[in-house]
Scaffold this motif. Structure first.
Motif, mmCIF file in Angstrom:
data_model
loop_
_atom_site.group_PDB
_atom_site.id
_atom_site.type_symbol
_atom_site.label_atom_id
_atom_site.label_comp_id
_atom_site.label_asym_id
_atom_site.label_seq_id
_atom_site.Cartn_x
_atom_site.Cartn_y
_atom_site.Cartn_z
ATOM 1 N N LEU A 138 0.829 -1.274 -0.020
ATOM 2 C CA LEU A 138 -0.148 0.078 0.061
ATOM 3 C C LEU A 138 0.622 1.286 -0.050
ATOM 4 O O LEU A 138 0.370 2.332 -0.797
ATOM 5 C CB LEU A 138 -0.744 0.077 1.282
ATOM 6 C CG LEU A 138 -2.189 -0.824 0.963
ATOM 7 C CD1 LEU A 138 -2.840 -1.012 2.406
ATOM 8 C CD2 LEU A 138 -3.221 -0.537 0.095
ATOM 9 N N THR A 139 1.840 1.234 0.673
ATOM 10 C CA THR A 139 2.931 2.304 0.679
ATOM 11 C C THR A 139 3.478 2.521 -0.661
ATOM 12 O O THR A 139 3.676 3.644 -1.170
ATOM 13 C CB THR A 139 3.950 2.295 1.649
ATOM 14 O OG1 THR A 139 3.737 1.771 2.915
ATOM 15 C CG2 THR A 139 5.148 3.373 1.602
ATOM 16 N N GLU A 140 3.660 1.429 -1.275
ATOM 17 C CA GLU A 140 4.116 1.589 -2.645
ATOM 18 C C GLU A 140 3.233 2.053 -3.508
ATOM 19 O O GLU A 140 3.404 3.139 -4.786
ATOM 20 C CB GLU A 140 4.801 0.162 -3.256
ATOM 21 C CG GLU A 140 5.945 -0.126 -2.533
ATOM 22 C CD GLU A 140 6.390 -2.008 -2.657
ATOM 23 O OE1 GLU A 140 7.381 -2.256 -2.243
ATOM 24 O OE2 GLU A 140 5.404 -2.414 -3.485
ATOM 25 N N VAL A 141 1.744 1.933 -3.351
ATOM 26 C CA VAL A 141 0.923 2.104 -4.428
ATOM 27 C C VAL A 141 0.649 3.736 -4.043
ATOM 28 O O VAL A 141 0.286 4.444 -5.035
ATOM 29 C CB VAL A 141 -0.415 1.452 -4.142
ATOM 30 C CG1 VAL A 141 -1.725 2.145 -4.616
ATOM 31 C CG2 VAL A 141 -0.103 -0.077 -4.416
ATOM 32 N N ARG A 142 0.748 4.070 -2.865
ATOM 33 C CA ARG A 142 0.714 5.551 -2.571
ATOM 34 C C ARG A 142 1.604 6.271 -3.216
ATOM 35 O O ARG A 142 1.194 7.546 -3.976
ATOM 36 C CB ARG A 142 0.771 5.967 -1.067
ATOM 37 C CG ARG A 142 0.539 7.392 -0.705
ATOM 38 C CD ARG A 142 1.173 7.462 0.774
ATOM 39 N NE ARG A 142 0.519 6.637 1.775
ATOM 40 C CZ ARG A 142 -0.371 6.913 2.308
ATOM 41 N NH1 ARG A 142 -1.254 7.845 2.055
ATOM 42 N NH2 ARG A 142 -1.091 6.068 3.362
ATOM 43 N N ALA A 143 2.780 6.113 -3.566
ATOM 44 C CA ALA A 143 3.806 6.620 -4.312
ATOM 45 C C ALA A 143 3.496 6.481 -5.734
ATOM 46 O O ALA A 143 3.584 7.729 -6.503
ATOM 47 C CB ALA A 143 5.347 5.879 -4.165
ATOM 48 N N ILE A 144 2.908 5.403 -6.231
ATOM 49 C CA ILE A 144 2.437 5.454 -7.633
ATOM 50 C C ILE A 144 1.147 6.404 -7.991
ATOM 51 O O ILE A 144 1.261 7.212 -9.073
ATOM 52 C CB ILE A 144 1.949 3.941 -8.027
ATOM 53 C CG1 ILE A 144 2.972 2.878 -7.904
ATOM 54 C CG2 ILE A 144 1.259 3.911 -9.529
ATOM 55 C CD1 ILE A 144 2.722 1.480 -7.957
ATOM 56 N N CYS A 145 0.445 6.670 -6.931
ATOM 57 C CA CYS A 145 -0.654 7.519 -7.245
ATOM 58 C C CYS A 145 -0.168 8.981 -7.054
ATOM 59 O O CYS A 145 -0.703 9.741 -7.918
ATOM 60 C CB CYS A 145 -1.950 7.486 -5.945
ATOM 61 S SG CYS A 145 -2.684 5.703 -6.035
ATOM 62 N N ALA A 146 0.822 9.295 -6.443
ATOM 63 C CA ALA A 146 1.383 10.573 -6.397
ATOM 64 C C ALA A 146 2.037 10.857 -7.707
ATOM 65 O O ALA A 146 1.663 12.038 -8.314
ATOM 66 C CB ALA A 146 2.437 10.676 -5.403
ATOM 67 N N GLY A 147 2.634 9.834 -8.563
ATOM 68 C CA GLY A 147 3.205 10.059 -9.528
ATOM 69 C C GLY A 147 2.235 10.365 -10.771
ATOM 70 O O GLY A 147 2.542 10.860 -11.636
ATOM 71 N N LEU A 148 0.845 9.730 -10.740
ATOM 72 C CA LEU A 148 -0.066 10.089 -11.455
ATOM 73 C C LEU A 148 -0.851 11.275 -11.209
ATOM 74 O O LEU A 148 -2.035 11.529 -12.128
ATOM 75 C CB LEU A 148 -1.210 8.732 -11.343
ATOM 76 C CG LEU A 148 -0.435 7.161 -11.747
ATOM 77 C CD1 LEU A 148 -1.322 6.219 -11.374
ATOM 78 C CD2 LEU A 148 -0.003 7.559 -13.325
ATOM 79 N N GLY A 149 -0.627 12.017 -10.223
ATOM 80 C CA GLY A 149 -1.472 12.949 -9.744
ATOM 81 C C GLY A 149 -2.763 12.825 -9.115
ATOM 82 O O GLY A 149 -3.789 13.705 -8.820
ATOM 83 N N LEU A 150 -2.747 11.518 -8.294
ATOM 84 C CA LEU A 150 -3.887 11.186 -7.519
ATOM 85 C C LEU A 150 -3.198 11.116 -6.147
ATOM 86 O O LEU A 150 -2.029 10.963 -5.767
ATOM 87 C CB LEU A 150 -4.138 9.845 -7.969
ATOM 88 C CG LEU A 150 -5.050 9.865 -9.255
ATOM 89 C CD1 LEU A 150 -5.235 8.547 -9.693
ATOM 90 C CD2 LEU A 150 -6.364 10.734 -9.310
#
Length: 513
Positions: A138-150
């Motif tokens: 989930l921590t990794e997904v949070r970083a992916i979301c930030a990169g997508l502007g979410l």
């Protein structure tokens, strides 16, 4: 019972284990409705779980669970109990383990589609992983979301939720879905209840509410039946919109007009992508571009109405996708038919001259190839070729290019086009040869020619070889017919050596009684 290695054992998920336990504890046959109510499963989910259970029983030489008049019967309960107990006692988490990337994609897909926070426990159960592993992912997904502007938010005592513009979330979801599983798998599951991959099973049964997904697919197929110019990306975006509307309806959220209206407007925009009356701007641009190319090349014959119609729909898709940040069509580098630098310069100048917005270099290449393939079309040959269906996952514009290339070998009216979602078993039976850029499990594989990559330079030789084996039943003894065959071969743009070889093969084949 013979012992099986863990690698050889068929996988039973918790759903199949629970269903088998339910059947083992039933004293009398139980109906689909009863078992569905007890386990909160739909009929579709139960039938799929039964197919997995019966595969498990076959591996242990046990008789299948039978379904007769909606009643389920387990023929060998004692032997089945032993097999299940052995399986459960020897099952390790490794059998249900997904890679880190697969877990990230699944969690992100589920969060993008969900309107409510999802707990860590939910992902632990779906992925069969520990809390520590899920929290790390989930921590990794949070970083992916930030990169997508979410933004991924943790709601205290509720779980995790992805925040951002709803349409952007849907676009990201669509991109991720189409890169995670083969979209053909969704069609195959809809038509035949087949799933071919581990991720396909995880996504279809855990990301979506299955009954709502099937309803959304059915609804989309009905109202896109008469729509031209829609490809698989558009089709699945419409399906997801229908899914979200059904989800809102089931949770009594339709009263919130601020959520519903943007989805309805977006659906209408996609409809405009294929409706004849909504393409005025695109038709004007096509007409201007056609005149520009005709004048630059000194053509005596104008481009046909059929060509202009397909190009107009393609322009609509380009503009719509650029406006809404949808995934673009990126054709392989091999698709350009010959050296078309001069034609590309003409097309690029026309696009600049008429101020057509949002055109990338790739878009210009594709339109150039579109014009090039149209210019290469030859007159129909004198012999009657088989019926051919071209199925192209990249969309109708690229399928049209394939058809134009094939028209060098046979009349184009013998070549039909279809999107992947339109392909059914009955439709496939009416064709002699199927040329596809994606695997078609429901088709007779002897009739399928799979193109990898879609616009390979090996296309025409591969089709010629297939045609050579398909016309053996023809008998030609008339000199005039031989002359017609020879003329048809020489009308192609093949090299002289290739023409002679093809002519020799056709003469040898067509004289076979």
């Amino acid at each position: 019972m013979s012992k099986m290695t863990l690698a050889a054992q068929p996988k039973l998920t918790q759903r199949e284990i629970d269903l088998l336990n339910q059947l083992l504890h039933q004293e009398t046959p139980v109906t689909l409705v009863q078992i569905g109510a007890e386990m909160s499963l739909s009929e579709h989910q139960i039938r799929y779980a039964l197919s997995k259970i019966n595969h498990f029983l076959s591996q242990h030489s046990l008789r299948w669970v039978t379904l007769d008049r909606d009643r389920l019967t387990l023929p060998q309960p004692q032997e089945t109990q032993k097999a299940l107990a052995y399986f459960v006692s020897h099952t390790t988490p490794a059998q249900f383990r997904y890679s880190q990337t697969q877990m990230q994609r699944f969690i992100l897909l589920k969060l993008l589609l969900s309107e409510q926070p999802l707990s860590t426990n939910y992902f632990m159960a779906a992925l069969y992983r520990s809390r520590t592993t899920v929290v790390k992912t989930l921590t990794e997904v949070r970083a992916i979301c930030a990169g997508l502007g979410l933004e991924m938010e943790h709601v205290k005592r509720s779980g995790y939720l992805v925040n951002g513009p709803k349409f952007k979330k849907l676009v990201v979801f669509l991109r991720l879905l189409m890169s995670t599983i083969n979209i053909r798998e969704i069609y195959s599951f809809y038509y035949r209840d087949n799933i071919y991959s581990k991720m396909g099973e995880l996504v279809l049964f855990n990301v979506f509410e299955l009954d709502q997904l099937l309803t959304a697919l059915q609804k989309t197929m009905v109202y896109t039946k008469d729509t031209t110019g829609i490809d698989d990306t558009d089709f699945f975006l419409l399906t997801i919109l229908n899914y979200k509307l059904a989800e809102m309806s089931s949770t009594s959220r339709l009263a919130d007009q601020q959520e519903v209206l943007p989805l309805a407007e977006l659906a209408e925009q996609i409809f405009a992508n294929g409706r004849q009356g909504d393409l005025a701007m695109e038709r004007t641009l096509t007409e201007q571009l056609n005149h520009h190319v005709e004048d630059a090349l000194g053509l005596e014959e104008p481009f046909t109405a059929a060509f202009s119609n397909v190009l107009s729909h393609h322009l609509r898709r380009v503009l719509f996708r650029e406006e809404n940040e949808l995934p673009p069509v990126v054709p392989p580098s091999e698709f350009m038919p010959g050296d078309q630098k001069h034609l590309r310069q003409i097309v690029a100048a026309g696009i600049t001259k008429f101020d057509i917005p949002c055109f990338s270099s790739t878009d210009i290449d594709l339109v150039t190839a579109f014009y090039a393939s149209e210019l290469e079309k030859q007159k129909p040959q004198s012999w009657q070729p088989p019926r051919i269906l071209v199925v192209c996952v990249e969309g109708p514009a690229l399928a049209h290019i394939l058809r134009n290339q094939l028209s060098r070998l046979m009349p184009s009216d013998q070549i039909d086009l279809a999107a992947v979602y339109e392909v059914t078993e009955s439709k496939l039976q009416s064709y002699d040869l199927i040329i596809s850029t994606v695997k078609l499990p429901s088709a007779d594989q002897e009739k399928v020619l799979l193109l990898k990559p879609p616009f390979s330079t090996d296309l025409l030789p591969a089709v010629q070889q297939r045609l050579a084996t398909m016309v053996r039943s023809c008998v030609i003894t008339d000199d005039a017919q031989f002359t017609a065959v020879t003329a048809a071969v020489r009308a192609t743009t093949l090299s002289l050596d290739e023409q002679k070889e093809l002519e020799r093969q056709l003469r040898g084949i067509l004289t076979v009684g």
